[in-house]
Design an enzyme around this catalytic site. Structure first.
Site, short mmCIF file in Angstrom:
data_model
loop_
_atom_site.label_atom_id
_atom_site.label_comp_id
_atom_site.label_asym_id
_atom_site.label_seq_id
_atom_site.Cartn_x
_atom_site.Cartn_y
_atom_site.Cartn_z
CB THR A 5 -0.72 0.08 1.13
OG1 THR A 5 -0.15 0.11 2.57
CG2 THR A 5 -1.61 -1.16 1.40
CB ALA A 11 1.96 -0.25 6.60
CB VAL A 68 8.18 -0.44 8.32
CG1 VAL A 68 8.31 1.18 8.38
CG2 VAL A 68 7.58 -1.00 9.68
CE LYS A 69 5.77 1.03 -0.66
NZ LYS A 69 4.46 1.04 -1.29
CB ILE A 70 11.46 3.69 4.99
CG1 ILE A 70 10.87 3.29 6.32
CG2 ILE A 70 12.25 4.88 5.11
CD1 ILE A 70 12.02 2.76 7.58
#
Ligand code: E4P
Length: 217
Positions: free
Chosen positions: A27, A56, A82-84
């Site tokens: 997402t 996310a 975790v999307k960074i």
């Protein structure tokens, strides 16, 4: 090759999951905002439908903020990745989070050296955006080839997650290049099935069968 769906729409995710070939979900803030739903509730629903990595994304852009949001997201469920974003503060936070055992997907990658630094800092996934490169007249798939070569040269564990896919040809080329994952929008998943010879072939089989007057069951 793993198939993720690039969507925050629960109906699309459910339908793709029902095909039995879905390994995960990505997402991003734009996809979430389109749904007009509470982020946490949406994530909980996605986690129920798909038992695999669910990316996310954080919205903070400073190291401490990214760490705070990243830890909070990771605490929701073990499947949360975790999307960074690929910015210096993001790389600093990535180092800390990966040392804590939190899986990170580094997003908005547009060059091989960006992919290299993300892998060195401990990214679980790198997300090169092929469609957005094509949009500015660069061949997005060239970047995938470069990253696959670089990661192979140094045996990095970081998985190449082809993002910003726009059509089935991107998917076919990604598979030929040996990318680990493709995150595919629902519209492209439906296009995989579209072939005029499949459609006309099926039509002919069915009309011949009807003419034969036979019953299958
Ligand atoms: C990746 O994880 C992103 O969510 C996505 O693939 C972006 O695609 P777009 O360029 O179609 O917005």
């Amino acid at each position: 090759m793993k198939f993720f769906i690039d969507s925050a729409n629960i109906d699309e995710i459910r339908d793709a999951a029902s095909m039995g070939v879905l390994d995960g979900v990505t997402t991003n803030p734009s996809l979430v905002s389109k749904e007009g739903r509470n982020y946490r509730e949406l994530l909980d629903e996605i986690l129920e439908v798909v038992d695999g990595p669910i990316s996310a994304e954080v919205v903070a852009t400073d190291k401490e903020g990214i760490l705070k949001e990243g830890r909070a997201l990771a605490a929701i469920h073990e499947n949360i990745v975790v999307k960074i974003p690929l910015i210096p503060e993001g790389i600093k936070a990535l180092n800390v989070l990966s040392d804590e055992g939190i899986k990170v997907n580094v997003t908005l990658c547009f060059s091989p050296t960006q992919a290299l630094i993300a892998a060195k800092a401990g990214a679980a996934y790198i997300s090169p955006f092929v469609g957005r490169l094509d949009d500015i007249s660069h061949d997005g798939m060239d970047l995938i080839e470069q990253i696959v070569t670089i990661y192979d040269n140094y045996a990095f564990d970081t998985e190449v997650l082809v993002a910003s896919i726009r059509h089935p040809l991107h998917l076919a080329q990604a598979a030929e290049m040996g990318a680990d994952v493709a995150t595919i929008p629902y519209s492209t998943i439906t296009k995989i099935f579209k072939h005029p010879l499949t459609d006309s072939g099926l039509e002919r089989f069915l009309s011949d069968w009807k003419e034969s007057g036979q019953q299958l069951i």
